[in-house]
Scaffold this active site. Sequence first.
Site, PDB file in Angstrom:
ATOM      1  N   CYS A   2      -0.371 -78.304  83.810  1.00 32.22           N
ATOM      2  CA  CYS A   2       0.070 -77.588  85.015  1.00 32.22           C
ATOM      3  C   CYS A   2      -0.651 -78.119  86.251  1.00 32.22           C
ATOM      4  CB  CYS A   2      -0.147 -76.083  84.920  1.00 32.22           C
ATOM      5  SG  CYS A   2       0.659 -75.294  83.535  1.00 32.22           S
ATOM      6  N   ARG A  27       1.159 -83.601  85.536  1.00 29.12           N
ATOM      7  CA  ARG A  27       0.397 -82.580  84.826  1.00 29.12           C
ATOM      8  C   ARG A  27       1.298 -81.562  84.129  1.00 29.12           C
ATOM      9  NH1 ARG A  27      -4.975 -82.315  86.218  1.00 29.12           N
ATOM     10  NH2 ARG A  27      -5.037 -80.180  85.454  1.00 29.12           N
ATOM     11  N   TRP A  75       3.574 -76.800  82.792  1.00 28.22           N
ATOM     12  CA  TRP A  75       3.701 -77.245  81.405  1.00 28.22           C
ATOM     13  C   TRP A  75       3.634 -75.978  80.577  1.00 28.22           C
ATOM     14  CZ3 TRP A  75       0.835 -77.191  76.792  1.00 28.22           C
ATOM     15  CH2 TRP A  75       1.262 -78.084  75.812  1.00 28.22           C
ATOM     16  N   ASN A 101      -3.141 -72.214  85.965  1.00 28.74           N
ATOM     17  CA  ASN A 101      -3.238 -73.254  84.955  1.00 28.74           C
ATOM     18  C   ASN A 101      -4.248 -72.784  83.924  1.00 28.74           C
ATOM     19  OD1 ASN A 101      -3.449 -75.588  83.438  1.00 28.74           O
ATOM     20  ND2 ASN A 101      -4.713 -76.668  84.940  1.00 28.74           N
ATOM     21  N   GLY A 102      -3.852 -72.727  82.647  1.00 25.63           N
ATOM     22  CA  GLY A 102      -4.767 -72.268  81.613  1.00 25.63           C
ATOM     23  C   GLY A 102      -4.076 -71.297  80.674  1.00 25.63           C
ATOM     24  N   GLU A 493      -3.325 -97.326  68.698  1.00 26.12           N
ATOM     25  CA  GLU A 493      -2.974 -97.147  70.106  1.00 26.12           C
ATOM     26  C   GLU A 493      -1.563 -97.665  70.381  1.00 26.12           C
ATOM     27  OE1 GLU A 493      -3.307 -96.240  74.225  1.00 26.12           O
ATOM     28  OE2 GLU A 493      -4.127 -95.428  72.356  1.00 26.12           O
ATOM     29  N   LYS A 497       1.423 -95.307  71.896  1.00 23.49           N
ATOM     30  CA  LYS A 497       2.158 -95.607  73.127  1.00 23.49           C
ATOM     31  C   LYS A 497       3.659 -95.572  72.869  1.00 23.49           C
ATOM     32  CE  LYS A 497      -0.225 -94.954  75.507  1.00 23.49           C
ATOM     33  NZ  LYS A 497      -1.554 -94.693  75.046  1.00 23.49           N
ATOM     34  N   GLU A 500       4.888 -91.933  72.185  1.00 21.46           N
ATOM     35  CA  GLU A 500       4.761 -91.083  73.370  1.00 21.46           C
ATOM     36  C   GLU A 500       5.942 -91.238  74.316  1.00 21.46           C
ATOM     37  OE1 GLU A 500       0.195 -90.335  74.773  1.00 21.46           O
ATOM     38  OE2 GLU A 500       0.893 -92.400  74.859  1.00 21.46           O
ATOM     39  N   HIS A 516      -0.907 -99.053  49.776  1.00 27.23           N
ATOM     40  CA  HIS A 516      -1.341 -97.807  49.142  1.00 27.23           C
ATOM     41  C   HIS A 516      -0.416 -96.643  49.509  1.00 27.23           C
ATOM     42  CE1 HIS A 516      -4.979 -99.578  47.527  1.00 27.23           C
ATOM     43  NE2 HIS A 516      -5.178-100.148  48.710  1.00 27.23           N
ATOM     44  N   LYS A 615      -0.442 -84.919  81.400  1.00 23.74           N
ATOM     45  CA  LYS A 615      -1.508 -85.906  81.499  1.00 23.74           C
ATOM     46  C   LYS A 615      -2.871 -85.368  81.076  1.00 23.74           C
ATOM     47  CE  LYS A 615      -3.238 -89.881  82.737  1.00 23.74           C
ATOM     48  NZ  LYS A 615      -2.963 -91.063  81.916  1.00 23.74           N
TER      49      LYS A 615
END
Length: 620
Positions: A2, A27, A75, A101-102, A493, A497, A500, A516, A615
């Site tokens: 947010c 955000r 968000w 926000n929270g 990574e 990417k 995402e 395996h 983010k």
Amino acid sequence: MCGIIGYVGRRSCPSILLEGLRRLEYRGYDSAGICILNQAGLEIRKRVGRIDAGLGRLCTERPVDGSTGVAHTRWATHGPPSDENSHPHLDQSGRIAVVHNGVIENYQKLRDRLAAGGHQFHSETDTEVLAHLIGVHYDIICRQPSADGLHPLATAVMAALREVIGTYGIGVVCRDHPGVIVGARRGSPLIVGVGEHENFLASDASAIVAHTQQAVYLNDYDVITLTAEDFKIANLGSDTAQAQIQQIEFSADAAEKGAFPHYMLKEIFEQPRTIENALRGRIDREEASAKFGGLNMSLAELRAIDKVVIVACGTSWHAGLVGEYLFEEFAHLPTEVEYASEFRYRNAPLDKHTLALAITQSGETADTLAGLRESRRRGHKVLALCNVVGSTIAREADGGIYLHAGPEIGVASTKAFTAQVTALVLLALLMGRIRMLSAQRGSQILRALEALPGQVESILAKNEAIRQLALKYSKAEDFFFLGRQYNFPVALEGALKLKEISYIHAEGYPAAEMKHGPIAMIDERTPSVFVIPQDGLYEKTLANVAEIQARKGPIIAIATEGDQEIAKKVEDVIRIPPTLECLVPLLAVVPLQLLAYHIAVARGCDVDKPRNLAKSVTVE
């Protein structure tokens, strides 16, 4: 998560707030809203969806004006994205508006109590409960004025927050008090932008840097009262509160896309400079080592460390895995890399000479911050690798290393990863040189580090070729990313990417682990990306390539320039310059970032604002 921005001053503020929201949209972008305080009282506009298509259009259709206001981009946590759940939210009386926000953990208990008293709610959010609670205390204060010298709205906010369990960064306005904004924070970032005859409240400096370079970074439990001419800080847990005005270290231009179509591509192309910035002033050629100004630990204290625990999340966790190899190779220091979300709840036995290292781009990641605080509670020294000056983790750590990568706006982190790994190489080098690493080896590492920016430039020059390769594989629905030793974290990574931003299922594995179990998934429709430089495990990794090839799996290789053997065994090759094994991650990750970016663009995805993501993760 947010984004919040507030303005109080002499200018008309709706356009300022909307532009601030656009800069904060990374955000959270499920919905957005704005509340303007003017002669009509509180005028609210809010709508589900992205800012330009939702709130921006609404404000064009139904303009609003005033010189005090707060705004929010969401968000979603409590309640799905909807107009009703969008912020701001009003109290029962309709005279107080809150953006938040929270997460208010005890919101249901508070909601039930308020509902029993006749309060009616119009959303599913925890924020609306907080707005009602502030309203209740404001009514009491209006009947019994406070003698503490605080503004009555600030007093009401403080009284309400004493009943709250959870995290918050909030902005509050009241129609009874034109020209006043109250803000407060616990666990969610909030800063004050200090201007001339105007002040700002924001979650992030990027929202206000176009208007002021002066900022105050609020501490947990701070409550601030803003007017156009002044600000006053109180603290819920202390009789005194400190306000230190700091300079924002980047310009408004640094937070713009420039000529690039997306922030992510811009930030990928910034990596030669960010690596340079991470190195600048930290190379000690005379000692064949590294030097830092902010560790706040003597060489004797560093030498006394007998274990390192790295605490991080997401991409920073992958950087930490590279750090594990570095610390163990350079300094023979046992190193563990912990998911911050798990570490905070474990009772891990740590020796008193253990160093905790928190890695974070934003400096506000809730789980990493909790891990830092737990480590300090146990008496361990805590260092932080962080990109945001003035962030909570940067302030609470005993010392640390700033990345100086500049603002990273794209939700999928790119340049922060390479800056983190560069800083980890330097720190591991320092730890090695004060133990057992030779000066010759130290000098070799420094020379290779200084060559990296130019080598990354040469990889970026292959952007069009990588784009063409991405088009070839853009319709795949499953990918594997494989590497060994230093390149296993790079495989993780690369997979992160891709998933995402393109929503393709992707997994990263140590190359030898495929046999395996995961090799059962291989077929002609499932590409595998191998990071296979000519290193000590080259022949071993070639054998793993053969295992995939035998199952008719298409293979993309990230291979060393001049390697003629690999081209005979795989469908496609992206070549990177030769470097030391320990530095390959800094080169190999760049083509993986570009590959993910171009696949996502080819699939029509919004690479800067991927679905369901934000983010800075400031909620648990």
